[in-house]
Design an enzyme around this catalytic site. Structure first.
Site, mmCIF file in Angstrom:
data_model
loop_
_atom_site.group_PDB
_atom_site.id
_atom_site.type_symbol
_atom_site.label_atom_id
_atom_site.label_comp_id
_atom_site.label_asym_id
_atom_site.label_seq_id
_atom_site.Cartn_x
_atom_site.Cartn_y
_atom_site.Cartn_z
ATOM 1 N N VAL A 291 -4.303 -2.417 11.654
ATOM 2 C CA VAL A 291 -5.606 -2.932 11.221
ATOM 3 C C VAL A 291 -5.429 -4.425 11.013
ATOM 4 O O VAL A 291 -4.564 -4.856 10.251
ATOM 5 C CB VAL A 291 -6.083 -2.258 9.923
ATOM 6 N N ASN A 438 9.762 -12.743 30.103
ATOM 7 C CA ASN A 438 10.472 -12.520 31.362
ATOM 8 C C ASN A 438 10.217 -13.638 32.367
ATOM 9 O O ASN A 438 10.412 -14.804 32.056
ATOM 10 C CB ASN A 438 10.102 -11.145 31.928
ATOM 11 N N GLY A 489 1.387 -10.164 11.028
ATOM 12 C CA GLY A 489 1.051 -10.386 9.625
ATOM 13 C C GLY A 489 1.517 -11.731 9.115
ATOM 14 O O GLY A 489 2.302 -12.437 9.740
#
Length: 572
Positions: A291, A438, A489
């Site tokens: 979330v 990559n 976060g």
């Protein structure tokens, strides 16, 4: 022999006058007169101005050396660092370095022997990348200007293609050797007669045919050493910005705009992880993986981050058991390994949204429609369905496209091939999450985001699992004009470094009065009679009333983690 004074009077032009300084200081008074004539503004550091003036006549800096080395990323896994050295005014000078983030594919619930094999493969890949940089790429890019990004990326692409062909040739030779060995060592064995099938036992119920669920596509193969391509391309871009004395985000914007400097720049809105609904979080769900909060567009980035941080702290306080200190890992969704996507659902062709609760793909669409109607502050869904459920992707976009962003992240695999093959199997969506990993090159991102912009798809720059403290991702997102940036976060140093860089860019743009206000504009999808729609298809323009209402609180974004259907399928 002429005197110093007579020689100086015979000099013609400012360059010759300035050159008198380097001829033994024999005419200091005349030198001052010459410098004053050359610099009428009479700066305090007149000799510094002279050095700057003469530097205009020096050759442009060129790459003289690449240095690759193995370093550790944010979770202690090996990754690649690339340093760029240039020859500047006849001196070798270290210009910049970049640390590549790597997208790890090691499952959290993998067996020890599997984990050990994957870690060995990763270590070998980094070692190969270091070898490529220090040997082949170091020789290949020597004497090139770091500002020639397109030329450098073209050479890197050709080198990578050559390595891919060499790998294919090696595999063919190995397969041929194995086939010969199998033919020489095979022994006759009993085989079932063709056409014979076991008869069904009397009274046994015959299973009713169910709708075929397409199996998950195999993971895109990664060539050992491919980190060297992406790392070198990004390092050259940073060197080009440094040599040009401009920020990296402006250098990227100039590359995308064909050297036309943008008058205004819009900052990408951050998607800040509030809850990570994995085993590390006290709020574990089946349906939702993450979330995230998106700050309101009417707030400055600094104000939005502060508000999200307050909400995150309050959420941590509410979810933690009484008497226990808040866990800093609440919104920590990056562990350096691919997250466990759950076991196969016991009911064929259905998603497990809660333990023991299953829904068909059609029911999933109805559930999401009801969810968005009930909670209008949810403005984005990332990977709400499996990539292979293309009909449902089309249905959910037609039903929710004008109210919500439908984003493909894990569902949008093979993005590296989109530039050359626009007919690859991608679901209908509002936009995609791009990751710099990559063999991705800066020119690839420039071209790919231009393609997405032309088709009215939004671009989101996202950080891979194996993050580093290199904040170049933020400059890439700003320079490419990404609508959102997905960093995780507000915790851990390698993420906070990126958020701080985003705040610094906002402050710089505001100071220069080149900061454009952000806005949200959803896409209204037309009803499609065909179940499949390619990303390259033209999408009709959004409706005039498609702008969302003004929000006083951060908007929610939900990422799905429904359990996958069986039959060798996985939720991508």
């Amino acid at each position: 022999m002429e005197s110093g004074g007579r020689r100086l009077r015979r000099l013609q032009g400012p360059r010759e006058e300035a050159a008198a300084y380097y001829r033994g200081h024999r005419v200091p008074q005349r030198l001052e007169e010459a410098l004053n004539a050359l610099f009428p503004q009479r700066p305090a550091d007149i000799y510094g101005e002279l050095a700057n003036y003469l530097s205009k006549f020096s050759k442009a800096p060129v790459i003289c050396k690449l240095v690759g080395r193995k370093v550790l990323d944010g979770v202690g896994q090996p990754t690649l660092e690339v340093e760029i050295y240039c020859r500047v005014k006849n001196y070798e000078k270290r210009i910049c370095s970049t640390v590549m983030s790597s997208h790890s594919q090691i499952p959290e619930n993998a067996l020890p022997e599997t984990t050990e094999a994957d870690e060995k493969e990763r270590n070998d890949s980094v070692n190969t990348a270091v070898e490529w940089v220090n040997e082949s790429l170091n020789t290949m890019l020597r004497d090139l200007k770091p500002t020639e990004q397109c030329k450098v990326d073209k050479m890197l692409g050709e080198y990578f293609t050559k390595k891919v062909e060499e790998k294919k040739e090696t595999q063919k030779q190995e397969e041929a050797a194995e086939a010969i060995l199998a033919l020489t060592s095979c022994t006759p064995s009993a085989t079932a007669l063709p056409g014979k099938k076991k008869a069904a036992k009397p009274g046994k119920k015959v299973a009713v045919a169910e709708r075929t669920i397409p199996p998950a596509e195999p993971a895109e193969s990664v060539l050992c050493g491919s980190l060297a391509i992406g790392g070198t391309s990004l390092a050259v871009a940073k060197a080009g910005a440094t040599i040009s004395r401009i920020p990296l985000y402006l250098h990227i914007a100039l590359l995308k705009g064909n050297q036309d400097s943008p008058k205004e720049i819009t900052l990408p809105l951050p998607m800040v992880t509030l809850l990570n609904c994995e085993k590390f979080s006290p709020a574990k769900l089946k349906l939702v993986k993450e979330v995230m909060l998106i700050p309101p567009v009417q707030l400055s980035l600094k104000q939005g981050i502060e508000r999200v941080l307050d909400i995150q702290k309050e959420m941590m306080r509410l979810l933690e058991p009484p008497g226990k200190a808040p866990s800093p890992q609440l919104a920590d969704s990056k562990k350096g390994r691919a997250h466990n996507t759950g076991k196969k659902a016991p009911v064929k062709g259905k998603y497990e949204i809660l333990t023991g609760t299953f829904k068909s793909p059609d029911e999933m669409v109805d559930m999401y429609v009801e969810l968005i109607n009930k909670f209008p502050f949810i403005i984005a869904l990332i990977d709400p369905l499996r990539k292979e459920d293309r009909q449902q992707w089309n249905n959910i976009c037609c039903n929710l496209g004008s109210n919500c962003y439908l984003i493909a992240e894990d569902a949008a695999t093979y993005l590296s091939k989109l530039k050359t093959d626009q007919d690859i199997n991608l679901p209908t969506c509002s936009g995609v999450v791009l990751k710099y990993i990559n063999q991705t090159k800066v020119s690839d991102l420039v071209e790919l985001t231009g393609l997405l912009d032309g088709q009215r798809h939004i671009t989101i720059l996202g950080s891979p699992d194996g993050e580093s403290s290199d904040d170049s991702l933020v400059d890439l997102a700003v320079g490419l004009g990404a609508r959102f940036i997905k960093l995780g976060g507000l915790s851990r140093g390698e993420r906070v470094t990126k958020y701080n860089r985003l705040l610094a860019i906002e402050e710089e743009l505001a100071k220069n009065r080149t900061l454009r206000e952000a806005h949200l504009e959803f896409i209204a999808f037309a009803e499609e009679s065909q179940p499949e729609k390619q990303l390259s298809d033209v999408i009709p323009p959004p409706k005039q009333d498609s702008l969302p209402p003004q929000r006083s609180q951060p908007a929610l974004q939900v990422r799905s983690l429904s359990a996958p259907p069986p039959e060798n399928s996985t939720l991508t």
